[in-house]
Design a protein around this motif. Sequence first.
Motif, PDB file in Angstrom:
ATOM      1  N   PRO A   1       0.787  -1.229   0.000  1.00  0.00           N
ATOM      2  CA  PRO A   1       0.000   0.000   0.000  1.00  0.00           C
ATOM      3  C   PRO A   1       0.821   1.281   0.000  1.00  0.00           C
ATOM      4  CG  PRO A   1       0.004  -0.952   2.184  1.00  0.00           C
ATOM      5  CD  PRO A   1       0.801  -1.877   1.309  1.00  0.00           C
ATOM      6  N   ASN A   2       2.147   1.158  -0.213  1.00  0.00           N
ATOM      7  CA  ASN A   2       2.926   2.367  -0.483  1.00  0.00           C
ATOM      8  C   ASN A   2       3.440   2.307  -1.911  1.00  0.00           C
ATOM      9  OD1 ASN A   2       5.705   1.294  -0.634  1.00  0.00           O
ATOM     10  ND2 ASN A   2       5.524   0.941   1.568  1.00  0.00           N
TER      11      ASN A   2
ATOM     12  N   PRO B   1       5.734   6.970  -0.445  1.00  0.00           N
ATOM     13  CA  PRO B   1       6.713   5.922  -0.705  1.00  0.00           C
ATOM     14  C   PRO B   1       6.982   5.058   0.516  1.00  0.00           C
ATOM     15  CG  PRO B   1       7.792   8.056  -0.545  1.00  0.00           C
ATOM     16  CD  PRO B   1       6.328   8.319  -0.565  1.00  0.00           C
ATOM     17  N   TYR B   2       6.698   5.597   1.707  1.00  0.00           N
ATOM     18  CA  TYR B   2       6.787   4.793   2.925  1.00  0.00           C
ATOM     19  C   TYR B   2       5.782   5.327   3.929  1.00  0.00           C
ATOM     20  CZ  TYR B   2       8.592   1.622   6.366  1.00  0.00           C
ATOM     21  OH  TYR B   2       8.682   0.590   7.272  1.00  0.00           O
ATOM     22  N   ILE B   3       5.030   4.447   4.544  1.00  0.00           N
ATOM     23  CA  ILE B   3       3.969   4.849   5.476  1.00  0.00           C
ATOM     24  C   ILE B   3       4.590   5.065   6.846  1.00  0.00           C
ATOM     25  CG2 ILE B   3       1.769   4.178   6.511  1.00  0.00           C
ATOM     26  CD1 ILE B   3       1.531   2.282   3.953  1.00  0.00           C
ATOM     27  N   ALA B   4       4.508   6.280   7.348  1.00  0.00           N
ATOM     28  CA  ALA B   4       5.221   6.600   8.578  1.00  0.00           C
ATOM     29  C   ALA B   4       4.451   7.495   9.535  1.00  0.00           C
ATOM     30  CB  ALA B   4       6.567   7.260   8.246  1.00  0.00           C
ATOM     31  N   ASP B   5       3.203   7.855   9.190  1.00  0.00           N
ATOM     32  CA  ASP B   5       2.416   8.692  10.092  1.00  0.00           C
ATOM     33  C   ASP B   5       0.941   8.470   9.800  1.00  0.00           C
ATOM     34  OD1 ASP B   5       1.943  10.081   7.723  1.00  0.00           O
ATOM     35  OD2 ASP B   5       3.188  11.798   8.278  1.00  0.00           O
TER      36      ASP B   5
ATOM     37  N   ALA C   1      -3.697   6.732   6.492  1.00  0.00           N
ATOM     38  CA  ALA C   1      -5.062   6.903   6.006  1.00  0.00           C
ATOM     39  C   ALA C   1      -5.125   6.806   4.482  1.00  0.00           C
ATOM     40  CB  ALA C   1      -5.624   8.242   6.483  1.00  0.00           C
ATOM     41  N   VAL C   2      -4.188   7.451   3.801  1.00  0.00           N
ATOM     42  CA  VAL C   2      -4.155   7.393   2.346  1.00  0.00           C
ATOM     43  C   VAL C   2      -3.855   5.966   1.885  1.00  0.00           C
ATOM     44  CG1 VAL C   2      -2.925   8.193   0.290  1.00  0.00           C
ATOM     45  CG2 VAL C   2      -3.531   9.814   2.091  1.00  0.00           C
ATOM     46  N   ALA C   3      -3.007   5.257   2.620  1.00  0.00           N
ATOM     47  CA  ALA C   3      -2.640   3.890   2.246  1.00  0.00           C
ATOM     48  C   ALA C   3      -3.833   2.942   2.272  1.00  0.00           C
ATOM     49  CB  ALA C   3      -1.541   3.370   3.164  1.00  0.00           C
ATOM     50  N   ALA C   4      -4.786   3.176   3.172  1.00  0.00           N
ATOM     51  CA  ALA C   4      -5.979   2.331   3.198  1.00  0.00           C
ATOM     52  C   ALA C   4      -6.752   2.459   1.883  1.00  0.00           C
ATOM     53  CB  ALA C   4      -6.858   2.720   4.380  1.00  0.00           C
TER      54      ALA C   4
ATOM     55  N   CYS D   1       1.945  -4.482   4.621  1.00  0.00           N
ATOM     56  CA  CYS D   1       2.382  -3.369   5.454  1.00  0.00           C
ATOM     57  C   CYS D   1       2.138  -3.750   6.900  1.00  0.00           C
ATOM     58  CB  CYS D   1       1.604  -2.102   5.107  1.00  0.00           C
ATOM     59  SG  CYS D   1       1.843  -0.727   6.268  1.00  0.00           S
ATOM     60  N   PHE D   2       3.109  -3.505   7.770  1.00  0.00           N
ATOM     61  CA  PHE D   2       2.927  -3.791   9.187  1.00  0.00           C
ATOM     62  C   PHE D   2       2.134  -2.648   9.806  1.00  0.00           C
ATOM     63  CE2 PHE D   2       4.113  -4.271  13.652  1.00  0.00           C
ATOM     64  CZ  PHE D   2       3.858  -5.616  13.813  1.00  0.00           C
ATOM     65  N   GLY D   3       0.844  -2.822   9.831  1.00  0.00           N
ATOM     66  CA  GLY D   3      -0.112  -1.799  10.201  1.00  0.00           C
ATOM     67  C   GLY D   3      -1.437  -2.077   9.532  1.00  0.00           C
ATOM     68  N   ASP D   4      -1.388  -2.893   8.466  1.00  0.00           N
ATOM     69  CA  ASP D   4      -2.581  -3.428   7.801  1.00  0.00           C
ATOM     70  C   ASP D   4      -3.582  -2.360   7.381  1.00  0.00           C
ATOM     71  OD1 ASP D   4      -1.208  -5.601   8.760  1.00  0.00           O
ATOM     72  OD2 ASP D   4      -2.822  -6.381  10.005  1.00  0.00           O
TER      73      ASP D   4
END
Length: 247
Positions: free
Chosen positions: A9-10, A43-47, A52-55, A80-83
């Motif tokens: 998802p990134n 490019p990387y989910i970090a906040d 939210a956008v990655a979902a 993604c570790f956060g699903d």
Amino acid sequence: MKRLLVINPNTSERVSALLQQHVQTAAGSHVVVQTVTARFGAPYIADEASYAVAAHAALDAWAAALACNESPPGSVLIGCFGDPGLMALRESSPVPVTGLAEAAFIEAARHGRYAVVTGGERWAPMIQRLAQALGQAQQLAGIHTVVPTGAQLAADPAAAHRLLARACRDAAHQLGVQAVILGGAGLAGMAAAIQADVPVPVIDSVVAGAHWALRSPPLPPQRTTPGFDIAWQGLSADMTRLGPAGG
């Protein structure tokens, strides 16, 4: 032959390549692994914002993958570790869906109470919230984050191994846990590299995700065909197509 769809998802193709390599190895040659990459987002989910956008990006990538294949996969893994998007995708899919965190939580819990070590300081509250939602709050003893993000750790494996081994040892000693999860798609393969330096099992979230998605679906699907129950406005053609009467 069984087919597993992995959704990154990134937008990092490097992370997608890592997922493809390690999930395929864990799944075995009797499984066809297809990894797809988010068409938009970070490019990387970090906040929280990128999460939210990655979902949304995970749902969009899933819809696009369905449009390119004649039949749905046998199962879906959110890489993604956060699903991000887990519950929405599970609601919309006719096949089992899991994510790296859910799968790793379940595997680690088999050993007893566990800790999480992951990259990126802002991940701790997000992981804690997810554990609560998945019924894992009692088993999760604590979350240790290291300052570099998963992407930064993956860029320097030697330094990452030293940092992560120390963090996993600290988590095991300070929290008295029976297992430690090394969480993050960018950290795929690092658990095995540091296991000898950690006194408890180190769970690789990517390997756990592959095994769980293929062998132990978390919940039965809620529908028989892929789709959404509301019509979209302003979203991709692939997502709109899956809405009521094609949107």
